[in-house]
Design an enzyme around this catalytic site. Structure first.
Site, PDB file in Angstrom:
ATOM      1  N   CYS A   2      32.702  16.691  42.011  1.00 48.37           N
ATOM      2  CA  CYS A   2      31.287  16.940  41.774  1.00 48.37           C
ATOM      3  C   CYS A   2      30.870  18.252  42.441  1.00 48.37           C
ATOM      4  O   CYS A   2      31.284  18.561  43.547  1.00 48.37           O
ATOM      5  CB  CYS A   2      30.377  15.844  42.291  1.00 48.37           C
ATOM      6  SG  CYS A   2      30.675  14.245  41.571  1.00 48.37           S
ATOM      7  N   ARG A  27      35.284  21.573  40.022  1.00 48.07           N
ATOM      8  CA  ARG A  27      35.199  20.396  40.891  1.00 48.07           C
ATOM      9  C   ARG A  27      34.989  19.100  40.113  1.00 48.07           C
ATOM     10  O   ARG A  27      35.179  18.010  40.632  1.00 48.07           O
ATOM     11  CB  ARG A  27      34.033  20.563  41.875  1.00 48.07           C
ATOM     12  CG  ARG A  27      34.178  21.729  42.810  1.00 48.07           C
ATOM     13  CD  ARG A  27      32.986  21.811  43.717  1.00 48.07           C
ATOM     14  NE  ARG A  27      32.956  20.694  44.646  1.00 48.07           N
ATOM     15  CZ  ARG A  27      33.530  20.690  45.830  1.00 48.07           C
ATOM     16  NH1 ARG A  27      34.165  21.751  46.254  1.00 48.07           N
ATOM     17  NH2 ARG A  27      33.456  19.637  46.615  1.00 48.07           N
ATOM     18  N   TRP A  75      32.109  14.409  38.410  1.00 52.32           N
ATOM     19  CA  TRP A  75      33.415  13.766  38.218  1.00 52.32           C
ATOM     20  C   TRP A  75      33.155  12.297  38.496  1.00 52.32           C
ATOM     21  O   TRP A  75      32.918  11.894  39.638  1.00 52.32           O
ATOM     22  CB  TRP A  75      34.440  14.352  39.183  1.00 52.32           C
ATOM     23  CG  TRP A  75      35.827  13.846  38.970  1.00 52.32           C
ATOM     24  CD1 TRP A  75      36.765  14.371  38.148  1.00 52.32           C
ATOM     25  CD2 TRP A  75      36.450  12.726  39.610  1.00 52.32           C
ATOM     26  NE1 TRP A  75      37.928  13.640  38.219  1.00 52.32           N
ATOM     27  CE2 TRP A  75      37.769  12.632  39.109  1.00 52.32           C
ATOM     28  CE3 TRP A  75      36.032  11.792  40.556  1.00 52.32           C
ATOM     29  CZ2 TRP A  75      38.656  11.641  39.523  1.00 52.32           C
ATOM     30  CZ3 TRP A  75      36.915  10.806  40.965  1.00 52.32           C
ATOM     31  CH2 TRP A  75      38.215  10.738  40.448  1.00 52.32           C
ATOM     32  N   ASN A 101      27.091  14.149  45.616  1.00 50.17           N
ATOM     33  CA  ASN A 101      28.549  14.232  45.572  1.00 50.17           C
ATOM     34  C   ASN A 101      29.069  13.258  46.613  1.00 50.17           C
ATOM     35  O   ASN A 101      28.638  13.304  47.760  1.00 50.17           O
ATOM     36  CB  ASN A 101      28.967  15.675  45.911  1.00 50.17           C
ATOM     37  CG  ASN A 101      30.470  15.824  46.049  1.00 50.17           C
ATOM     38  OD1 ASN A 101      31.229  14.948  45.647  1.00 50.17           O
ATOM     39  ND2 ASN A 101      30.898  16.937  46.621  1.00 50.17           N
ATOM     40  N   GLY A 102      29.952  12.339  46.231  1.00 56.37           N
ATOM     41  CA  GLY A 102      30.501  11.380  47.197  1.00 56.37           C
ATOM     42  C   GLY A 102      30.397   9.966  46.684  1.00 56.37           C
ATOM     43  O   GLY A 102      30.188   9.739  45.488  1.00 56.37           O
ATOM     44  N   GLU A 487      57.341  19.004  42.765  1.00 53.01           N
ATOM     45  CA  GLU A 487      56.179  19.836  42.449  1.00 53.01           C
ATOM     46  C   GLU A 487      56.208  20.267  40.971  1.00 53.01           C
ATOM     47  O   GLU A 487      55.172  20.261  40.298  1.00 53.01           O
ATOM     48  CB  GLU A 487      56.158  21.050  43.391  1.00 53.01           C
ATOM     49  CG  GLU A 487      55.066  22.078  43.151  1.00 53.01           C
ATOM     50  CD  GLU A 487      53.649  21.528  43.197  1.00 53.01           C
ATOM     51  OE1 GLU A 487      53.445  20.368  43.586  1.00 53.01           O
ATOM     52  OE2 GLU A 487      52.728  22.273  42.815  1.00 53.01           O
ATOM     53  N   LYS A 491      53.279  19.435  38.264  1.00 51.48           N
ATOM     54  CA  LYS A 491      52.575  20.474  37.483  1.00 51.48           C
ATOM     55  C   LYS A 491      52.595  20.112  36.005  1.00 51.48           C
ATOM     56  O   LYS A 491      51.596  20.202  35.320  1.00 51.48           O
ATOM     57  CB  LYS A 491      53.238  21.849  37.641  1.00 51.48           C
ATOM     58  CG  LYS A 491      53.035  22.610  38.914  1.00 51.48           C
ATOM     59  CD  LYS A 491      51.636  23.059  39.201  1.00 51.48           C
ATOM     60  CE  LYS A 491      50.818  22.002  39.858  1.00 51.48           C
ATOM     61  NZ  LYS A 491      50.686  21.982  41.265  1.00 51.48           N
ATOM     62  N   GLU A 494      50.360  16.920  35.157  1.00 52.12           N
ATOM     63  CA  GLU A 494      48.903  17.009  35.303  1.00 52.12           C
ATOM     64  C   GLU A 494      48.248  17.908  34.260  1.00 52.12           C
ATOM     65  O   GLU A 494      47.101  17.683  33.894  1.00 52.12           O
ATOM     66  CB  GLU A 494      48.493  17.410  36.719  1.00 52.12           C
ATOM     67  CG  GLU A 494      48.825  18.814  37.108  1.00 52.12           C
ATOM     68  CD  GLU A 494      48.458  19.122  38.542  1.00 52.12           C
ATOM     69  OE1 GLU A 494      47.405  18.669  39.016  1.00 52.12           O
ATOM     70  OE2 GLU A 494      49.227  19.850  39.195  1.00 52.12           O
ATOM     71  N   HIS A 510      71.644   6.570  40.589  1.00 48.97           N
ATOM     72  CA  HIS A 510      71.157   5.259  41.030  1.00 48.97           C
ATOM     73  C   HIS A 510      70.054   4.724  40.127  1.00 48.97           C
ATOM     74  O   HIS A 510      69.279   3.881  40.548  1.00 48.97           O
ATOM     75  CB  HIS A 510      70.675   5.354  42.487  1.00 48.97           C
ATOM     76  CG  HIS A 510      71.759   5.805  43.415  1.00 48.97           C
ATOM     77  ND1 HIS A 510      72.786   4.984  43.803  1.00 48.97           N
ATOM     78  CD2 HIS A 510      72.012   7.009  43.977  1.00 48.97           C
ATOM     79  CE1 HIS A 510      73.616   5.661  44.583  1.00 48.97           C
ATOM     80  NE2 HIS A 510      73.163   6.891  44.699  1.00 48.97           N
ATOM     81  N   LYS A 609      39.232  19.398  41.262  1.00 49.74           N
ATOM     82  CA  LYS A 609      39.931  20.277  42.193  1.00 49.74           C
ATOM     83  C   LYS A 609      39.956  19.731  43.604  1.00 49.74           C
ATOM     84  O   LYS A 609      40.944  19.815  44.309  1.00 49.74           O
ATOM     85  CB  LYS A 609      39.254  21.647  42.171  1.00 49.74           C
ATOM     86  CG  LYS A 609      39.915  22.696  43.030  1.00 49.74           C
ATOM     87  CD  LYS A 609      41.213  23.133  42.422  1.00 49.74           C
ATOM     88  CE  LYS A 609      41.996  24.055  43.335  1.00 49.74           C
ATOM     89  NZ  LYS A 609      43.427  24.032  42.968  1.00 49.74           N
TER      90      LYS A 609
HETATM   91  C1  F6R Z   1      48.015  19.334  42.110  1.00 55.64           C
HETATM   92  C2  F6R Z   1      46.886  19.392  43.005  1.00 55.64           C
HETATM   93  C3  F6R Z   1      46.594  18.214  43.854  1.00 55.64           C
HETATM   94  C4  F6R Z   1      46.181  18.674  45.252  1.00 55.64           C
HETATM   95  C5  F6R Z   1      45.739  17.463  46.089  1.00 55.64           C
HETATM   96  C6  F6R Z   1      45.411  17.855  47.506  1.00 55.64           C
HETATM   97  O1  F6R Z   1      48.170  20.517  41.405  1.00 55.64           O
HETATM   98  O2  F6R Z   1      46.186  20.356  43.042  1.00 55.64           O
HETATM   99  O3  F6R Z   1      47.682  17.345  43.907  1.00 55.64           O
HETATM  100  O4  F6R Z   1      47.266  19.309  45.850  1.00 55.64           O
HETATM  101  O5  F6R Z   1      44.624  16.883  45.495  1.00 55.64           O
HETATM  102  O6  F6R Z   1      44.393  18.804  47.540  1.00 55.64           O
HETATM  103  P1  F6R Z   1      44.146  19.695  48.806  1.00 55.64           P
HETATM  104  O7  F6R Z   1      45.330  20.574  48.981  1.00 55.64           O
HETATM  105  O8  F6R Z   1      42.893  20.444  48.512  1.00 55.64           O
HETATM  106  O9  F6R Z   1      43.994  18.762  49.973  1.00 55.64           O
END
Ligand code: F6R
Length: 614
Positions: A2, A27, A75, A101-102, A487, A491, A494, A510, A609
């Protein structure tokens, strides 16, 4: 999670709010809304499901006049994303409008109580409960809005950043924060509000960060008034932002994500600037040097993080154990915070977070601090909550990361962890001078080698489109390449919505090997200096089962080139630095597959984000 924006001054508020929402859209982006006190003295609320652009269309023929307003991009947490659940929410009498927000955790109890007093609710949100509560407190205690917000928030359990407007009071915004970020921008005879500085930077670089349990009043022609919930006045330093507007723009790239992928050679350079001295073979991270004894005496390091930052933490584990010989545990912050962990005074807890606002990471760091551990933050967003509560730390200096999928923040986090491991290793005398110097020299070359790695983007773009048919992917790596495999898989899933799993390559036998067939692509990260021969065997096992292999190899590799269906070369480097290179083709592959599939790479579905709620 949000986005909140607010404006009070002499200009038209609406365009400022819309632009602010666009900057905050990363966000959250399932609905958007705005509240204005118009020139006709109406408290107008306009809101709709969808993006900020939908809000713009929706308001096209509406009265959006006025020089005071608040706006929100959502969000969804409570209640599906629809017009009614979008913010702002009116109070019962429609004399107040609030954005939030929250999460209000005790909203059900509060709602029941308010319903018994005759309040009715239109939405399924916790936010509407909050605005009704503030109105009830205001009317029943006959107090002004500032006091009503203070009193109401003493009854609230949960996390919030809120902003409220009141009909008939066109000169005042009241806002408050607990565990959700809130920034006030100070312009010339005008104030701005934001969940972060991105909607503000265009107008002013002077900001105040509001702290937990504080309420702020922004009024024309007077200084911001900030008090805690017990009405004790709080003074705040005005901070200067270093962010620039151009950092928030796409700079000619079609998406923020690809811009941020290509920024990495520079962000890693920025991250190392002043911390590595190639001529003198020195590495010095001030957060470590200033607390040298702590690190020399540390019995254990615990890294807490979520998502991509957790993957960086795993690479940190390998680096710190190999270089500094300190035992390291890497924990999901969400598990750590709830499992009554055992912490000792000689433990160091490192909290890694791009945003510095992730609710679980923040709570894990707070728990560690309460239990007496020394807490170190590795964060990107300057002035965010984690760096403000930790004992010390290091910023990653990657600049604003707007694409929801983290890319440049990851490589900057890994760079800080590398500098950290080298600094401690040198202070502890754990590494021979020759090896140390060789590593310093090599690390300094990494940004150039990243540039070289990125030069194959066109080739990756060409072959990536072949994989849009795939329903599943496996990513394999060993040693330093194992977290990179995790990772890479994250990527891909998501942003392209293709299911992908990362495994340590040896684990394949396994279980996951049962999945291998012609349809299942496997991405293998196989740099020459890792456990190369063992990974080659894994590739042979996949090929024997007709699997398709994309391999990330060191340039000049001929063995895997002949085995794999597609191979991407990265420059030769030390095994411990290879994640800084091998992560890049995986980011590019995920990006190009998602683009060909027509996905919204910068704003993938269901994601936001900054995860400021649990
Ligand atoms: C994946 C991604 C998320 C963040 C996670 C932690 O691409 O962006 O998995 O890494 O939400 O976010 P931060 O680093 O802001 O604590």
């Amino acid at each position: 999670m949000c986005g909140i924006v607010g404006y009070i001054g002499s200009k038209d508020a609406f365009p400022i709010l819309i632009k602010g929402l666009q900057r905050l859209e990363y966000r959250g982006y399932d609905s958007a809304g705005v509240a204005l006190i118009t020139e006709a003295s109406n408290l107008a609320v306009y809101k709709t499901r969808g993006k900020v652009s939908d809000l713009e269309s929706f308001t096209q023929h509406k009265d959006v006049s006025g020089s005071i307003g608040i706006a929100h991009t959502r969000w969804a947490t409570h209640g599906e994303p629809n017009d009614v659940n979008a913010h702002p929410h009116y109070s019962q009498s429609e004399s107040l409008a609030l954005i939030h927000n929250g999460i209000i955790e005790n909203y059900a109890v509060l709602k029941e109580d308010l319903m018994s007093r005759g309040y009715t609710f239109k939405s399924n949100t916790d936010t509407e409960v909050l605005v009704q509560l503030i109105e009830y407190v205001k009317v029943s205690n006959n107090v002004d809005l500032f006091t009503a917000v203070q009193l109401a928030l003493t009854q609230v359990v949960g996390a919030y950043a809120i902003a409220v407007l009141e009909r008939g009071h066109p000169d005042c915004i009241i806002a408050a924060r607990k565990s959700s970020p809130l920034v006030v921008g100070i312009g010339d005879d005008e104030y701005f509000l934001g969940s972060d500085a991105s909607p503000i930077i265009e107008y002013t670089n002077r900001v105040i960060y509001i702290d937990d349990d504080e309420v702020v009043r922004l009024k024309r022609d007077s200084e911001p008034r900030i008090c805690n919930l017990n009405n004790v006045e709080k003074s705040h330093e005005i901070k200067e932002l270093e962010m620039s507007l151009s950092q928030l723009e796409k700079g000619g790239f079609p998406h923020f994500m690809i811009k941020e992928i290509f920024e990495q050679p520079n962000t890693v350079r920025e991250c190392m600037r002043g911390r590595i001295n190639v001529e003198r073979n020195r590495v010095a991270l001030s957060g470590i040097i200033d607390h040298k004894e702590r690190f020399l005496n540390a019995k254990r390091i615990i890294i807490v993080a979520c998502g991509t930052s957790w993957h960086a933490g795993l690479i940190g584990e390998y680096l710190l154990e190999e270089f500094a010989r300190i035992p390291v545990e890497v924990e999901y912050a969400s598990e750590f915070r709830y499992r009554n962990p055992v912490l000792c005074p000689d433990d160091i807890v490192i909290a890694i977070s791009q945003s510095g606002e992730t609710a679980d990471t923040l709570a894990a760091a707070e728990l560690a601090k309460r239990q007496g551990a020394f807490v170190y933050g590795i964060c990107n967003v300057v002035g965010s909550s984690i760096p403000r509560m930790t004992h010390t730390g290091s910023y990653t200096h990657a600049g604003p990361e707007i694409g929801v999928a983290s890319t440049k923040a990851f490589t900057a986090q890994v760079t800080v962890l590398t500098l950290m491991a080298l600094t401690i290793a040198e202070e502890k005398g754990e590494m021979s001078k020759d090896v140390f110097e060789q590593y310093v020299q090599e690390l300094a070359l990494i940004p150039d080698k990243m540039e070289q790695t990125l030069s194959v983007a066109g080739y990756i773009e060409d072959f990536s489109s072949i994989f849009t048919y795939a329903k599943n992917f496996i990513y394999l790596g060993r040693g330093y390449s194992y977290p990179v495999a995790l990772e890479g898989a994250l990527k891909l899933k998501e942003i392209s919505y293709i299911h992908a799993e990362g495994y340590p390559a040896a684990e394949m036998k396994h279980g996951p090997i049962a999945l291998i067939d012609r349809e299942m692509p496997t991405v293998v990260i196989a740099p020459k200096k890792g456990m190369y021969d063992k990974v080659v065997s894994n590739i042979q096992e996949i090929k024997a089962r007709k699997g398709r292999v994309v391999a990330i190899v060191t340039e000049g590799d001929t063995v895997i080139r002949d085995l794999a269906d597609y191979y991407i070369e990265i420059p030769d480097t030390e095994d411990c630095f290879s994640p800084l290179l091998s992560a890049l083709p995986l980011q590019l592959m995920a990006y190009y597959i998602a683009v060909v599939k027509g996905c919204n790479v910068d704003q993938p579905r269901n994601l936001a984000k900054s995860v400021t709620v649990e």
